[in-house]
Design a protein around this motif. Structure first.
Motif, PDB file in Angstrom:
ATOM      1  N   TYR A 107       1.494  14.340  15.710  1.00 36.57           N
ATOM      2  CA  TYR A 107       1.526  13.301  14.694  1.00 36.57           C
ATOM      3  C   TYR A 107       2.462  12.278  15.246  1.00 36.57           C
ATOM      4  O   TYR A 107       3.802  12.685  15.371  1.00 36.57           O
ATOM      5  CB  TYR A 107       1.993  13.803  13.517  1.00 36.57           C
ATOM      6  N   VAL A 149      -3.097  12.122  16.499  1.00 35.69           N
ATOM      7  CA  VAL A 149      -3.019  11.599  15.196  1.00 35.69           C
ATOM      8  C   VAL A 149      -2.172  10.430  15.090  1.00 35.69           C
ATOM      9  O   VAL A 149      -0.690  10.350  14.546  1.00 35.69           O
ATOM     10  CB  VAL A 149      -2.671  12.566  13.818  1.00 35.69           C
ATOM     11  N   TYR A 183      -0.510   7.838  13.231  1.00 37.89           N
ATOM     12  CA  TYR A 183      -0.435   7.196  11.805  1.00 37.89           C
ATOM     13  C   TYR A 183       1.246   7.314  11.466  1.00 37.89           C
ATOM     14  O   TYR A 183       1.757   6.467  11.400  1.00 37.89           O
ATOM     15  CB  TYR A 183      -1.005   8.034  10.777  1.00 37.89           C
ATOM     16  N   TYR A 196      -6.459   9.633   8.767  1.00 37.59           N
ATOM     17  CA  TYR A 196      -5.154  10.312   9.296  1.00 37.59           C
ATOM     18  C   TYR A 196      -4.152  10.125   8.403  1.00 37.59           C
ATOM     19  O   TYR A 196      -3.247  11.022   8.427  1.00 37.59           O
ATOM     20  CB  TYR A 196      -4.964   9.112  10.709  1.00 37.59           C
ATOM     21  N   THR A 215      -2.187  13.548   7.691  1.00 40.22           N
ATOM     22  CA  THR A 215      -0.683  13.506   7.812  1.00 40.22           C
ATOM     23  C   THR A 215       0.382  13.752   6.579  1.00 40.22           C
ATOM     24  O   THR A 215       0.995  14.549   6.684  1.00 40.22           O
ATOM     25  CB  THR A 215      -0.145  12.146   8.435  1.00 40.22           C
ATOM     26  N   HIS A 264       5.994  16.178   7.261  1.00 43.52           N
ATOM     27  CA  HIS A 264       6.643  15.859   8.554  1.00 43.52           C
ATOM     28  C   HIS A 264       7.911  14.941   7.956  1.00 43.52           C
ATOM     29  O   HIS A 264       7.820  14.148   6.874  1.00 43.52           O
ATOM     30  CB  HIS A 264       5.631  14.953   9.325  1.00 43.52           C
ATOM     31  N   VAL A 288       8.633  11.339  13.644  1.00 43.90           N
ATOM     32  CA  VAL A 288       7.656  11.566  14.622  1.00 43.90           C
ATOM     33  C   VAL A 288       8.694  11.419  16.101  1.00 43.90           C
ATOM     34  O   VAL A 288       9.636  10.909  16.009  1.00 43.90           O
ATOM     35  CB  VAL A 288       6.680  10.338  14.488  1.00 43.90           C
TER      36      VAL A 288
END
Length: 246
Positions: free
Chosen positions: A37, A70, A72, A160, A164, A171, A174
Protein backbone atom coordinates in the motif's frame (compact mmCIF):
# COMPACT_ATOMS: atom_id res chain seq x y z
CA UNK A 1 -12.25 -71.97 -20.08
CA UNK A 2 -13.66 -70.91 -16.70
CA UNK A 3 -10.14 -70.89 -15.27
CA UNK A 4 -8.98 -68.78 -18.17
CA UNK A 5 -11.81 -66.27 -17.70
CA UNK A 6 -11.12 -66.01 -13.96
CA UNK A 7 -7.43 -65.40 -14.63
CA UNK A 8 -8.32 -62.74 -17.21
CA UNK A 9 -10.62 -60.87 -14.83
CA UNK A 10 -8.08 -61.16 -12.04
CA UNK A 11 -5.47 -59.50 -14.22
CA UNK A 12 -7.89 -56.68 -15.05
CA UNK A 13 -8.56 -56.08 -11.33
CA UNK A 14 -4.85 -56.05 -10.52
CA UNK A 15 -4.18 -53.71 -13.41
CA UNK A 16 -6.88 -51.32 -12.20
CA UNK A 17 -5.63 -51.42 -8.61
CA UNK A 18 -2.11 -50.64 -9.74
CA UNK A 19 -3.35 -47.34 -11.19
CA UNK A 20 -5.56 -46.51 -8.22
CA UNK A 21 -2.58 -46.91 -5.88
CA UNK A 22 -0.49 -44.31 -7.71
CA UNK A 23 -0.40 -41.25 -5.46
CA UNK A 24 -1.89 -38.08 -6.89
CA UNK A 25 0.59 -35.42 -7.87
CA UNK A 26 1.10 -33.02 -5.02
CA UNK A 27 -0.25 -29.54 -5.66
CA UNK A 28 2.36 -26.78 -5.61
CA UNK A 29 2.69 -24.84 -2.36
CA UNK A 30 0.55 -21.73 -2.08
CA UNK A 31 2.30 -18.53 -3.01
CA UNK A 32 2.96 -15.96 -0.31
CA UNK A 33 0.60 -12.98 -0.48
CA UNK A 34 2.57 -9.73 -0.62
CA UNK A 35 0.71 -6.43 -0.67
CA UNK A 36 2.17 -2.95 -0.96
CA UNK A 37 0.00 0.00 0.00
CA UNK A 38 1.74 3.13 -1.20
CA UNK A 39 1.41 6.58 -2.73
CA UNK A 40 3.35 7.58 -5.79
CA UNK A 41 5.12 10.71 -4.54
CA UNK A 42 6.12 9.50 -1.09
CA UNK A 43 9.93 9.29 -1.43
CA UNK A 44 10.07 6.24 0.84
CA UNK A 45 7.45 4.41 -1.23
CA UNK A 46 9.41 5.18 -4.39
CA UNK A 47 12.67 4.10 -2.79
CA UNK A 48 11.14 0.82 -1.63
CA UNK A 49 9.76 0.00 -5.07
CA UNK A 50 12.95 0.87 -6.92
CA UNK A 51 15.65 -0.37 -4.54
CA UNK A 52 13.94 -3.22 -2.68
CA UNK A 53 10.77 -4.60 -4.28
CA UNK A 54 12.28 -4.71 -7.78
CA UNK A 55 14.91 -7.21 -6.59
CA UNK A 56 12.42 -10.06 -6.29
CA UNK A 57 11.93 -9.95 -10.07
CA UNK A 58 15.61 -10.73 -10.62
CA UNK A 59 16.43 -13.07 -7.72
CA UNK A 60 13.57 -15.52 -8.26
CA UNK A 61 11.44 -14.68 -5.21
CA UNK A 62 8.66 -13.45 -7.49
CA UNK A 63 8.00 -17.11 -8.36
CA UNK A 64 6.70 -17.74 -4.83
CA UNK A 65 4.91 -14.42 -4.41
CA UNK A 66 1.42 -13.18 -5.23
CA UNK A 67 2.05 -9.42 -5.44
CA UNK A 68 -0.71 -6.84 -5.04
CA UNK A 69 0.10 -3.16 -5.62
CA UNK A 70 -2.32 -0.56 -4.22
CA UNK A 71 -1.50 3.03 -5.25
CA UNK A 72 -3.59 5.11 -2.83
CA UNK A 73 -1.67 5.45 0.44
CA UNK A 74 -2.47 8.38 2.72
CA UNK A 75 -5.04 9.94 0.40
CA UNK A 76 -8.40 10.92 1.83
CA UNK A 77 -11.85 10.17 0.46
CA UNK A 78 -14.26 13.07 0.93
CA UNK A 79 -18.02 12.79 1.36
CA UNK A 80 -18.61 13.83 -2.26
CA UNK A 81 -16.40 10.94 -3.45
CA UNK A 82 -13.51 13.17 -4.45
CA UNK A 83 -10.01 12.30 -3.33
CA UNK A 84 -7.32 14.49 -1.81
CA UNK A 85 -3.72 13.34 -1.82
CA UNK A 86 -0.94 13.94 0.68
CA UNK A 87 1.44 15.43 -1.86
CA UNK A 88 -1.11 17.31 -3.92
CA UNK A 89 -2.77 16.90 -7.34
CA UNK A 90 0.32 15.51 -9.07
CA UNK A 91 0.23 12.56 -6.68
CA UNK A 92 -3.47 12.05 -7.35
CA UNK A 93 -2.66 12.06 -11.05
CA UNK A 94 0.13 9.50 -10.76
CA UNK A 95 -1.85 7.32 -8.33
CA UNK A 96 -4.58 7.15 -10.97
CA UNK A 97 -2.13 6.56 -13.81
CA UNK A 98 -0.52 3.64 -11.96
CA UNK A 99 -3.97 2.26 -11.11
CA UNK A 100 -4.81 2.41 -14.82
CA UNK A 101 -1.53 0.69 -15.67
CA UNK A 102 -2.39 -2.20 -13.34
CA UNK A 103 -5.83 -2.42 -14.93
CA UNK A 104 -4.66 -2.03 -18.53
CA UNK A 105 -1.82 -4.55 -18.23
CA UNK A 106 -2.88 -7.34 -15.84
CA UNK A 107 0.45 -9.07 -16.51
CA UNK A 108 2.49 -8.28 -13.41
CA UNK A 109 5.75 -7.99 -15.33
CA UNK A 110 4.24 -5.34 -17.59
CA UNK A 111 2.57 -3.09 -15.07
CA UNK A 112 5.42 -3.39 -12.59
CA UNK A 113 7.91 -2.37 -15.29
CA UNK A 114 5.90 0.78 -15.91
CA UNK A 115 5.44 1.56 -12.21
CA UNK A 116 9.14 0.93 -11.59
CA UNK A 117 9.98 3.43 -14.34
CA UNK A 118 7.66 6.11 -12.92
CA UNK A 119 8.90 5.62 -9.36
CA UNK A 120 12.51 5.77 -10.58
CA UNK A 121 11.73 9.23 -11.89
CA UNK A 122 10.23 10.11 -8.50
CA UNK A 123 13.50 9.07 -6.84
CA UNK A 124 15.38 11.25 -9.33
CA UNK A 125 12.98 14.19 -8.77
CA UNK A 126 11.97 14.01 -12.42
CA UNK A 127 8.45 12.64 -12.08
CA UNK A 128 7.06 15.30 -14.45
CA UNK A 129 8.61 13.20 -17.23
CA UNK A 130 6.52 10.14 -16.29
CA UNK A 131 5.01 9.84 -19.80
CA UNK A 132 8.47 8.89 -21.10
CA UNK A 133 7.95 5.54 -19.36
CA UNK A 134 5.67 4.37 -22.16
CA UNK A 135 8.54 4.60 -24.61
CA UNK A 136 11.12 3.30 -22.14
CA UNK A 137 9.08 0.16 -21.41
CA UNK A 138 7.78 -0.30 -24.94
CA UNK A 139 4.19 -0.32 -23.68
CA UNK A 140 1.36 1.27 -25.63
CA UNK A 141 -0.01 4.35 -23.87
CA UNK A 142 -3.47 4.12 -25.44
CA UNK A 143 -5.01 1.68 -22.97
CA UNK A 144 -3.84 3.75 -20.01
CA UNK A 145 -5.03 6.95 -21.69
CA UNK A 146 -8.44 5.41 -22.31
CA UNK A 147 -8.69 4.32 -18.68
CA UNK A 148 -7.73 7.77 -17.42
CA UNK A 149 -9.73 9.90 -19.85
CA UNK A 150 -12.89 7.84 -19.41
CA UNK A 151 -12.87 8.40 -15.66
CA UNK A 152 -12.44 4.71 -14.98
CA UNK A 153 -9.14 5.40 -13.24
CA UNK A 154 -11.02 7.41 -10.62
CA UNK A 155 -13.33 4.44 -10.05
CA UNK A 156 -10.26 2.27 -9.55
CA UNK A 157 -8.94 4.77 -7.01
CA UNK A 158 -12.23 4.63 -5.13
CA UNK A 159 -11.85 0.84 -4.99
CA UNK A 160 -8.30 1.23 -3.70
CA UNK A 161 -9.56 3.73 -1.14
CA UNK A 162 -12.03 1.15 0.13
CA UNK A 163 -9.38 -1.56 0.24
CA UNK A 164 -6.85 0.65 2.02
CA UNK A 165 -9.36 2.00 4.53
CA UNK A 166 -10.46 -1.55 5.36
CA UNK A 167 -6.98 -2.62 6.49
CA UNK A 168 -6.81 -4.27 9.92
CA UNK A 169 -4.87 -2.99 11.69
CA UNK A 170 -5.31 0.36 9.92
CA UNK A 171 -2.26 1.67 8.12
CA UNK A 172 -0.61 4.69 9.73
CA UNK A 173 1.99 5.43 7.07
CA UNK A 174 3.37 4.28 3.74
CA UNK A 175 4.97 2.20 2.45
CA UNK A 176 2.72 -0.27 4.26
CA UNK A 177 3.93 -3.77 3.45
CA UNK A 178 1.78 -6.79 4.29
CA UNK A 179 2.91 -10.44 4.06
CA UNK A 180 0.19 -13.09 4.32
CA UNK A 181 -2.09 -10.59 6.02
CA UNK A 182 0.47 -9.40 8.58
CA UNK A 183 1.86 -5.86 8.34
CA UNK A 184 5.63 -5.58 8.67
CA UNK A 185 5.49 -2.08 10.15
CA UNK A 186 8.90 -0.35 10.08
CA UNK A 187 10.69 -3.60 9.29
CA UNK A 188 9.31 -3.47 5.76
CA UNK A 189 12.73 -3.35 4.10
CA UNK A 190 13.30 -6.92 5.34
CA UNK A 191 10.19 -8.16 3.54
CA UNK A 192 12.13 -10.86 1.69
CA UNK A 193 12.89 -12.61 4.98
CA UNK A 194 9.21 -12.71 5.87
CA UNK A 195 8.39 -14.14 2.46
CA UNK A 196 10.97 -16.91 2.88
CA UNK A 197 9.67 -17.73 6.35
CA UNK A 198 6.07 -17.85 5.16
CA UNK A 199 6.63 -20.07 2.13
CA UNK A 200 5.91 -23.78 2.72
CA UNK A 201 7.70 -25.22 -0.29
CA UNK A 202 11.29 -25.55 -1.41
CA UNK A 203 12.91 -22.18 -0.91
CA UNK A 204 14.51 -20.32 -3.81
CA UNK A 205 18.24 -19.77 -3.70
CA UNK A 206 17.66 -16.12 -2.83
CA UNK A 207 16.39 -17.13 0.61
CA UNK A 208 19.69 -18.79 1.51
CA UNK A 209 21.60 -15.75 0.31
CA UNK A 210 19.96 -13.34 2.74
CA UNK A 211 22.40 -11.88 5.29
CA UNK A 212 22.33 -13.73 8.62
CA UNK A 213 21.53 -10.52 10.44
CA UNK A 214 18.26 -10.30 8.51
CA UNK A 215 17.33 -13.99 8.81
CA UNK A 216 17.39 -13.85 12.60
CA UNK A 217 14.18 -12.99 14.45
CA UNK A 218 14.10 -9.39 15.54
CA UNK A 219 11.66 -6.71 16.49
CA UNK A 220 10.99 -3.86 14.13
CA UNK A 221 13.12 -0.84 14.79
CA UNK A 222 11.33 2.47 14.52
CA UNK A 223 12.82 4.95 12.11
CA UNK A 224 11.57 7.84 10.07
CA UNK A 225 11.66 6.22 6.62
CA UNK A 226 7.92 6.48 6.08
CA UNK A 227 5.31 9.04 5.06
CA UNK A 228 3.00 9.33 8.06
CA UNK A 229 -0.71 9.58 7.43
CA UNK A 230 -1.11 12.38 9.98
CA UNK A 231 1.53 14.57 8.37
CA UNK A 232 -0.66 15.74 5.57
CA UNK A 233 0.82 18.30 3.21
CA UNK A 234 -0.66 20.26 0.34
CA UNK A 235 -4.13 18.75 0.52
CA UNK A 236 -5.60 19.86 -2.78
CA UNK A 237 -8.76 18.44 -4.23
CA UNK A 238 -8.25 16.03 -7.10
CA UNK A 239 -10.27 17.57 -9.94
CA UNK A 240 -11.97 15.32 -12.42
CA UNK A 241 -10.42 15.64 -15.87
CA UNK A 242 -7.43 17.56 -14.54
CA UNK A 243 -5.42 16.39 -17.54
CA UNK A 244 -6.09 14.40 -20.65
CA UNK A 245 -3.59 11.94 -22.03
CA UNK A 246 -2.84 11.58 -25.67
Amino acid sequence: MALGRNLFFSLIVLFSLSFSCVPAAASPPKKVALALYYETLCPYSANFIVNYLAKIFSNGLIDIVDLNLVPYGNARLKSNHTITCQHGPNECLLNTIEACAIYAWPDLNKHFAFIYCVESLVVEHKYSKWESCFEKTGLDSQSVADCFNSGYGEKLELQYAEETNALEPPHTYVPWVVVDGQPLYEDYENFETYICKAYKGNLPKACSELPLAIIQEKKAVLFNRVCHAKRRMHLIRHHTGMKRLV
